[in-house]
Design a protein around this motif. Structure first.
Motif, PDB file in Angstrom:
ATOM      1  N   THR A 254       0.854  -1.200   0.000  1.00 38.75           N
ATOM      2  CA  THR A 254       0.000   0.000   0.000  1.00 38.75           C
ATOM      3  C   THR A 254       0.883   1.241   0.000  1.00 38.75           C
ATOM      4  O   THR A 254       0.639   2.203  -0.751  1.00 38.75           O
ATOM      5  CB  THR A 254      -0.907   0.001   1.262  1.00 38.75           C
ATOM      6  OG1 THR A 254      -1.516  -1.275   1.365  1.00 38.75           O
ATOM      7  CG2 THR A 254      -1.963   1.067   1.182  1.00 38.75           C
ATOM      8  N   GLY A 255       1.932   1.211   0.824  1.00 36.96           N
ATOM      9  CA  GLY A 255       2.872   2.340   0.879  1.00 36.96           C
ATOM     10  C   GLY A 255       3.568   2.541  -0.456  1.00 36.96           C
ATOM     11  O   GLY A 255       3.749   3.674  -0.922  1.00 36.96           O
ATOM     12  N   TYR A 258       1.303   4.225  -2.967  1.00 42.66           N
ATOM     13  CA  TYR A 258       1.203   5.655  -2.648  1.00 42.66           C
ATOM     14  C   TYR A 258       2.482   6.384  -3.082  1.00 42.66           C
ATOM     15  O   TYR A 258       2.414   7.463  -3.697  1.00 42.66           O
ATOM     16  CB  TYR A 258       0.977   5.816  -1.138  1.00 42.66           C
ATOM     17  CG  TYR A 258       1.094   7.242  -0.672  1.00 42.66           C
ATOM     18  CD1 TYR A 258       0.090   8.174  -0.957  1.00 42.66           C
ATOM     19  CD2 TYR A 258       2.223   7.681   0.039  1.00 42.66           C
ATOM     20  CE1 TYR A 258       0.219   9.492  -0.548  1.00 42.66           C
ATOM     21  CE2 TYR A 258       2.344   8.985   0.446  1.00 42.66           C
ATOM     22  CZ  TYR A 258       1.345   9.892   0.161  1.00 42.66           C
ATOM     23  OH  TYR A 258       1.478  11.194   0.555  1.00 42.66           O
ATOM     24  N   ALA A 259       3.643   5.756  -2.784  1.00 42.34           N
ATOM     25  CA  ALA A 259       4.924   6.386  -3.130  1.00 42.34           C
ATOM     26  C   ALA A 259       5.052   6.561  -4.641  1.00 42.34           C
ATOM     27  O   ALA A 259       5.514   7.596  -5.128  1.00 42.34           O
ATOM     28  CB  ALA A 259       6.081   5.534  -2.610  1.00 42.34           C
ATOM     29  N   LYS A 261       2.707   6.978  -6.804  1.00 40.42           N
ATOM     30  CA  LYS A 261       1.830   8.074  -7.216  1.00 40.42           C
ATOM     31  C   LYS A 261       2.488   9.418  -6.891  1.00 40.42           C
ATOM     32  O   LYS A 261       2.543  10.329  -7.732  1.00 40.42           O
ATOM     33  CB  LYS A 261       0.511   7.929  -6.439  1.00 40.42           C
ATOM     34  CG  LYS A 261      -0.684   8.557  -7.113  1.00 40.42           C
ATOM     35  CD  LYS A 261      -1.938   8.115  -6.389  1.00 40.42           C
ATOM     36  CE  LYS A 261      -2.800   9.322  -6.085  1.00 40.42           C
ATOM     37  NZ  LYS A 261      -3.884   9.060  -5.161  1.00 40.42           N
ATOM     38  N   GLU A 262       3.020   9.521  -5.680  1.00 46.54           N
ATOM     39  CA  GLU A 262       3.644  10.770  -5.238  1.00 46.54           C
ATOM     40  C   GLU A 262       4.877  11.112  -6.064  1.00 46.54           C
ATOM     41  O   GLU A 262       5.076  12.258  -6.478  1.00 46.54           O
ATOM     42  CB  GLU A 262       4.055  10.648  -3.760  1.00 46.54           C
ATOM     43  CG  GLU A 262       3.003  11.048  -2.782  1.00 46.54           C
ATOM     44  CD  GLU A 262       2.579  12.499  -2.913  1.00 46.54           C
ATOM     45  OE1 GLU A 262       3.385  13.382  -2.602  1.00 46.54           O
ATOM     46  OE2 GLU A 262       1.439  12.752  -3.362  1.00 46.54           O
TER      47      GLU A 262
END
Lengths: 269, 270
Positions: A254-255, A258-259, A261-262
Motif C-alpha cells: 500500500t505504501g 502511494y509512493a 503516485k507521489e
C-alpha cells in the motif's frame, strides 16, 4: 510486457555478476557470520563464560546456535539493506525514473527484485556457515541448518514488507540514504539473537513479539536444542510468520503504491 | 601559498559537510540512533555471558570498550564507505579537475560520524545505566578521557583514509576491506584490556595504534593500570600512530598514481 520472470532473471544476473566480478567482496561476505561469532564469543567470554550463555539462552548446543544466529542476523540485515536501499540506490545512480517507466508497476518491481536479492542473500549466508557447523558439530547439525534455512526463507517475507516501508519513506523524504534504516539494528535488538529477549526493558520485550526475526531466532534455538524439534512449536512459528508476512506486505505494498503516485506527481529529488 | 590554499579548501569542505549534516538532518539523527542500537546489541550480548551479580563490574569494561570501538569504527566506516559515493557520483573527477584534495574531502566525513557516535554513546550510556543500575561513570579525569577519545578518532581517520585508498586500488567498498578493524576490537585491545588477552594477541595489540589510546582511556575512566604504564602507552601510541600515518601516505600515493594513470573504477555495491 515485462514478465515477473524477466525482473527476477535480471536481479539474479545482477547478484551473480556483483559477486563474480568482485571476488574480494564475495570473500568478505562469506566471512561476516564468522566475524560476528568471533566478536560475540570473544567479547562475552573475556568477562564471562559460554556455560552462562548456554544457560541464559536455554539451548543445548551454543556453537550451532551462535553460527545459526549470526547467519540469521547477517541475512536479516542484508534483506532490509537491499530491499529498503534499492530505491535510494537507483536515485543515486539516476536510474530511478527509468525503473519507474518499465511496464510493470513500481511496487511490483520493488517487491520482486527485493525478494530475489533477499533469498539469494539468505541462502548465501547460511551456506557460508555450513562448513563450520558440520566440522564442529557433525553432519546432523548440518541437517538442522536446513530447518533454519526454511524458517529464514519464510522469515524473509514479512521483513520485505517492513523494508519496503523503509525504502519508500526514504524516497519520499528526499534523503540521501534510508532515513529509517535504524529499523535494521532495531529489529536485531528486538530479535534477541545474542541474548534472551527477557533482558530487554518491558516495552521492547512487548515489541519483540511483532518482529519476524525473533521467530526465526526461536527456530534456530529449537534446532540447537532438539534433535527433532516439537511439531507444535514449529507450526506455531510458521503460523505467526505467515500472519506477519500478510500484515507487513499489505502495508508495504500500500505504501509503495502511494509512493509511486507521489513520485510521479512531484518527481524524484 | 599552498598552506593558504589548503586552509581555504578545509573551510569550504567544513562548510559543505556541515551543510549536508543540516540538509540531511533526519539521516543524521537516524545515524545516531543506529549507533546506539548497535552498541546496545553488543552490550547486552556481552552481559549474556556473565552472571547478573557481576554486571556492575563487567558493564564498566563493556561500556568503555564499546564506546572506544564506536569512536574507532564509525569514522573508519564512514570515510571508507563514502569513497564509493565519492567515486560513483563522479566527485573524484571534479576534485581532480580543480586540484582539490581528495583526502581532505574524505577525512572531513568524521564531522557527522563523530556527532552520530556521540549521540549513540550518550544514549547507550543511559540504556546500560537503566539495565545495570549504576556504577559506570568516569572515575578519573573527564578531560583526559576526551583527549584519548580524540586520539582514537584521529587514528581511525587515518585508518579510514587507508581503506579509501585500498578501495580505489581494488574497487572494493572500504567497509568490506574492514575485517581487520573488527578483529582489532578484540585482539587489538580496544574492547578487551591488553592484560586479559592471550600472549600472541597481546603482542599483536601492542603493535597496533588503537590499543594504546584504549588502554589510556580505560585508565582515565576506570583507573585501571595501562599495560605498558602511562608513559609507555603514550610513547608506543605516538610511534604506532606515526607508522599508520606513513602507511596511509604510501597507499595514497599508490592509489593516486594508479587513478591518474588508469582512471578511477566504480566501487562495488555491498
Amino acid at each position: 510486457m515485462t514478465s515477473l520472470w524477466n525482473i527476477m532473471q535480471a536481479e539474479l544476473r545482477v547478484q551473480y555478476y556483483w559477486l563474480k566480478n568482485n571476488k574480494v567482496m564475495m570473500a568478505m561476505s562469506l566471512l561476516w557470520p564468522y566475524l560476528m561469532v568471533f566478536i560475540m564469543v570473544s567479547f562475552g567470554t573475556a568477562f564471562g563464560s559460554l556455560e552462562e550463555f548456554k544457560e541464559k539462552m536455554g539451548i543445548a548446543s551454543p556453537i550451532l546456535y551462535l553460527f545459526a544466529g549470526s547467519a540469521v542476523a547477517t541475512a536479516s540485515l542484508s534483506v532490509i539493506d537491499n530491499a529498503a536501499g534499492i530505491g535510494t540506490w537507483h536515485k543515486w545512480l539516476g536510474t530511478l525514473p527509468y525503473v519507474m517507466l518499465v511496464p510493470r508497476r513500481f511496487p511490483v518491481y520493488l517487491l520482486i527484485s527485493s525478494l530475489v536479492t533477499s533469498l539469494v542473500q539468505v541462502a548465501f549466508n547460511l551456506a557460508s556457515i555450513a562448513p563450520a557447523v558440520i566440522v564442529l558439530e557433525g553432519f546432523h547439525a548440518g541437517l538442522q541448518l536446513l530447518l533454519i534455512l526454511f524458517f529464514m526463507f519464510i522469515g524473509t517475507l514479512p521483513l520485505l514488507g517492513i523494508a519496503l516501508l523503509g525504502g519508500i519513506a526514504s524516497l519520499l523524504a528526499s534523503e540521501e540514504s534510508d532515513v529509517i534504516n535504524f529499523l535494521n539494528p532495531l529489529l536485531l535488538l528486538l530479535s534477541g539473537v545474542f541474548y534472551p529477549v527477557k533482558m530487554l526493558p518491558y516495552i521492547l520485550r512487548v515489541a519483540a513479539y511483532y518482529i519476524p526475526t525473533k521467530y526465526v531466532v526461536d527456530a534456530a534455538k529449537l534446532a540447537a536444542t532438539y534433535t527433532t524439534p516439537p511439531g507444535s512449536t514449529v507450526m506455531y512459528i510458521l503460523y505467526i510468520l505467515t500472519l506477519l508476512a500478510l500484515l507487513y506486505n499489505a502495508l508495504g505494498l500500500t505504501g509503495a503504491v502511494y509512493a509511486e503516485k507521489e513520485l510521479r506527481r512531484r518527481g524524484v529529488r | 601559498m599552498a598552506y593558504g590554499r589548503l586552509l581555504r579548501e578545509a573551510r569550504a569542505m567544513l562548510w559543505l559537510h556541515l551543510k549536508r549534516a543540516v540538509r540531511y538532518k533526519y539521516g543524521l539523527i537516524n545515524w545516531g540512533v543506529i549507533e546506539f542500537l548497535y552498541m546496545a546489541i553488543y552490550m547486552l550480548g556481552a552481559l549474556a555471558f556473565s552472571p547478573r551479580e557481576q554486571w556492575p563490574l563487567v558493564s564498566k569494561y563493556v561500556f568503555w570498550g564499546i564506546l572506544a570501538w564506536t569512536m574507532v569504527s564509525t569514522p573508519t566506516w564512514t570515510i571508507g564507505g563514502w569513497t564509493r559515493f565519492y567515486v560513483n557520483m563522479g566527485l573524484w573527477e571534479q576534485h581532480e579537475a580543480v586540484g582539490a584534495s581528495h583526502s581532505l574531502f574524505l577525512s572531513m566525513r568524521i564531522i557527522p560520524a563523530v556527532i552520530a557516535g556521540f549521540i549513540g554513546s550518550i544514549t547507550a550510556y543511559g540504556f546500560l545505566l537503566a539495565e545495570v543500575g549504576g556504577g559506570i561513570g568516569v572515575e578519573g579525569s573527564i578531560a583526559l578521557a576526551l583527549i584519548f577519545l580524540l586520539w582514537l578518532i584521529l587514528q581511525s581517520t587515518l585508518y579510514g583514509l587507508l581503506l579509501s585508498y585500498l578501495s580505489l586500488l581494488t574497487s572494493t567498498p572500504g567497509p568490506m576491506l574492514d575485517v581487520l578493524n573488527i578483529l582489532l576490537f578484540i585482539i587489538g585491545g580496544i574492547g578487551v584490556p591488553v592484560a586479559n588477552l592471550p600472549r600472541a594477541a597481546q603482542l599483536f595489540a601492542l603493535a597496533t595504534p588503537y590499543s594504546h589510546a584504549a588502554e589510556l582511556l580505560r585508565w582515565s575512566t576506570m583507573g585501571s593500570q595501562p599495560y605498558l604504564g602511562v608513559a609507555g602507552e603514550v610513547a608506543a601510541g605516538l610511534l604506532t600512530t606515526l607508522g599508520l600515518g606513513l602507511t596511509a601516505l604510501y597507499a595514497r600515493n599508490k592509489a593516486y598514481s594508479n587513478a591518474r594513470r588508469n582512471g578511477v573504477k566504480g566501487i562495488g555495491r555491498m
